[in-house]
Design a protein around this motif. Structure first.
Motif, PDB file in Angstrom:
ATOM      1  N   GLN A  52      36.288  37.303  35.510  1.00 23.11           N
ATOM      2  CA  GLN A  52      36.296  37.921  36.825  1.00 23.11           C
ATOM      3  C   GLN A  52      37.033  37.056  37.849  1.00 23.11           C
ATOM      4  OE1 GLN A  52      32.212  38.703  37.788  1.00 23.11           O
ATOM      5  NE2 GLN A  52      31.985  40.357  36.279  1.00 23.11           N
ATOM      6  N   MET A  53      36.819  35.735  37.782  1.00 23.72           N
ATOM      7  CA  MET A  53      37.526  34.825  38.690  1.00 23.72           C
ATOM      8  C   MET A  53      39.039  34.897  38.472  1.00 23.72           C
ATOM      9  SD  MET A  53      35.026  31.481  38.584  1.00 23.72           S
ATOM     10  CE  MET A  53      36.206  30.496  39.490  1.00 23.72           C
ATOM     11  N   ASP A  54      39.449  35.005  37.211  1.00 22.44           N
ATOM     12  CA  ASP A  54      40.875  35.108  36.913  1.00 22.44           C
ATOM     13  C   ASP A  54      41.460  36.404  37.488  1.00 22.44           C
ATOM     14  OD1 ASP A  54      43.328  34.240  35.430  1.00 22.44           O
ATOM     15  OD2 ASP A  54      42.946  36.113  34.369  1.00 22.44           O
ATOM     16  N   GLN A  55      40.704  37.501  37.340  1.00 23.69           N
ATOM     17  CA  GLN A  55      41.171  38.769  37.899  1.00 23.69           C
ATOM     18  C   GLN A  55      41.282  38.705  39.423  1.00 23.69           C
ATOM     19  OE1 GLN A  55      38.384  41.655  36.435  1.00 23.69           O
ATOM     20  NE2 GLN A  55      39.239  41.677  34.342  1.00 23.69           N
ATOM     21  N   VAL A  56      40.272  38.094  40.052  1.00 18.45           N
ATOM     22  CA  VAL A  56      40.309  37.966  41.511  1.00 18.45           C
ATOM     23  C   VAL A  56      41.486  37.102  41.945  1.00 18.45           C
ATOM     24  CG1 VAL A  56      39.074  37.043  43.513  1.00 18.45           C
ATOM     25  CG2 VAL A  56      37.834  38.341  41.773  1.00 18.45           C
ATOM     26  N   GLN A  83      44.358  36.727  40.380  1.00 16.74           N
ATOM     27  CA  GLN A  83      45.570  37.522  40.234  1.00 16.74           C
ATOM     28  C   GLN A  83      45.707  38.536  41.366  1.00 16.74           C
ATOM     29  OE1 GLN A  83      45.517  39.247  36.331  1.00 16.74           O
ATOM     30  NE2 GLN A  83      45.788  37.292  35.276  1.00 16.74           N
ATOM     31  N   GLN A  84      44.586  39.150  41.744  1.00 18.29           N
ATOM     32  CA  GLN A  84      44.633  40.091  42.858  1.00 18.29           C
ATOM     33  C   GLN A  84      45.024  39.385  44.152  1.00 18.29           C
ATOM     34  OE1 GLN A  84      40.799  41.943  42.948  1.00 18.29           O
ATOM     35  NE2 GLN A  84      41.130  43.165  41.100  1.00 18.29           N
ATOM     36  N   ASN A  85      44.473  38.183  44.368  1.00 14.10           N
ATOM     37  CA  ASN A  85      44.833  37.424  45.564  1.00 14.10           C
ATOM     38  C   ASN A  85      46.322  37.074  45.569  1.00 14.10           C
ATOM     39  OD1 ASN A  85      42.232  37.472  46.550  1.00 14.10           O
ATOM     40  ND2 ASN A  85      41.670  35.498  45.651  1.00 14.10           N
ATOM     41  N   ALA A  86      46.851  36.691  44.403  1.00 12.93           N
ATOM     42  CA  ALA A  86      48.276  36.367  44.321  1.00 12.93           C
ATOM     43  C   ALA A  86      49.141  37.584  44.650  1.00 12.93           C
ATOM     44  CB  ALA A  86      48.610  35.841  42.925  1.00 12.93           C
TER      45      ALA A  86
END
Length: 281
Positions: free
Chosen positions: A38-42, A44-47
């Motif tokens: 989930q942290m990785d997805q967040v 990527q979304q932030n990027a």
């Protein structure tokens, strides 16, 4: 035997507790893995959001510059007015500057004329705005030629904005007649900025920084923006003075232009060529 059975039961209970603890640990590790995912997805979304914000900021910056240019057309700031007065005072005083080499113009050369209310030709403007646009647009090709041939340019003279036909007119007859017009003040400042940017590129070429000079000649650079701004300013002044310009209606102007003195070996290309200089003209 009773003690043995009791001990075995105790061991069995301990093994059950160990198994339960192992199951809990396995579930905890799984939860940690899900949290990391989930942290990785967040992240990527932030990027992606950061990239979108950067693109939006760039677009907003471009729109802000367009808005500033539009507002400057209608409003003359006190600082610009003081600068224009200083320029007129400097133009009125005797000054010696570089005498550019001129190519003899044909007898049929037509300078810009201001139309009267009836639509017929009026008084002579005193400068050929078509040639002014074409000669300044040619500078990108001339600078690239200097980069390719490793030539040396007269950068100090190129920095001056009163050595070309347009500059002489701005600080001479044009300044005495039209200095009060906002479009004239805008053209004066745009012309100065163009020569500043062109002089910077010429200095890079003379210093041997050919790659950096080539980058400065690309689109969305200081030189490119100054070139576009100068072309727009010339058109605005022509519209305000109701001057007919062949370059505004014909895609390729055949009229000869003055050979710039800063690099006698470089051969200028036609304006609006492969580099896309001032395509709107």
């Amino acid at each position: 035997m009773t003690e043995v059975v009791t001990a075995i039961r105790s061991v069995t209970d301990i093994m059950g507790e160990i198994s339960a603890a192992s199951n809990e640990q396995s579930q905890g590790v799984s939860q940690v893995g899900e949290a990391v995912t989930q942290m990785d997805q967040v992240t990527q979304q932030n990027a992606a959001l950061v990239e979108e914000m950067a693109a939006a900021a760039g677009s907003l910056n471009g729109q802000a510059q367009d808005l500033v240019s539009t507002v400057a057309f209608f409003k003359l700031s006190p600082a610009d007015e003081q600068r224009a007065q200083a320029r007129r005072a400097q133009a009125a005083a005797p000054r010696a500057h570089f005498a550019p080499t001129r190519v003899a113009a044909p007898a049929t050369k037509a300078f810009g004329r201001i139309a009267d209310d009836s639509g017929h030709g009026g008084t002579s403007l005193g400068v050929n705005l078509d040639n002014a646009i074409q000669s300044h647009a040619n500078w990108r090709a001339r600078l690239r030629t200097a980069v390719a041939k490793r030539e040396t340019l007269d950068a100090d003279t190129l920095f001056k904005d009163d050595c070309c036909d347009l500059g002489e007119w701005l600080y001479g007859a044009g300044g005495s007649k039209y200095s009060g017009k906002p479009s004239f003040v805008n053209l004066l400042e745009s012309h100065r900025q163009f020569h500043q940017e062109a002089g910077k590129v010429a200095h890079l070429i003379n210093q041997g920084a050919y790659e950096e000079a080539e980058k400065q000649l690309e689109n969305n650079t200081g030189f490119s923006k100054a070139s576009q701004k100068l072309g727009t300013a010339v058109i605005q002044l022509a519209k305000e003075l109701k001057v007919k310009m062949a370059a505004a209606s014909a895609p390729k102007a055949a009229a000869p232009v003055r050979q710039a003195p800063f690099n006698s070996a470089a051969k200028p290309k036609a304006a609006g060529g492969a580099d896309g200089d001032w395509e709107s003209f």
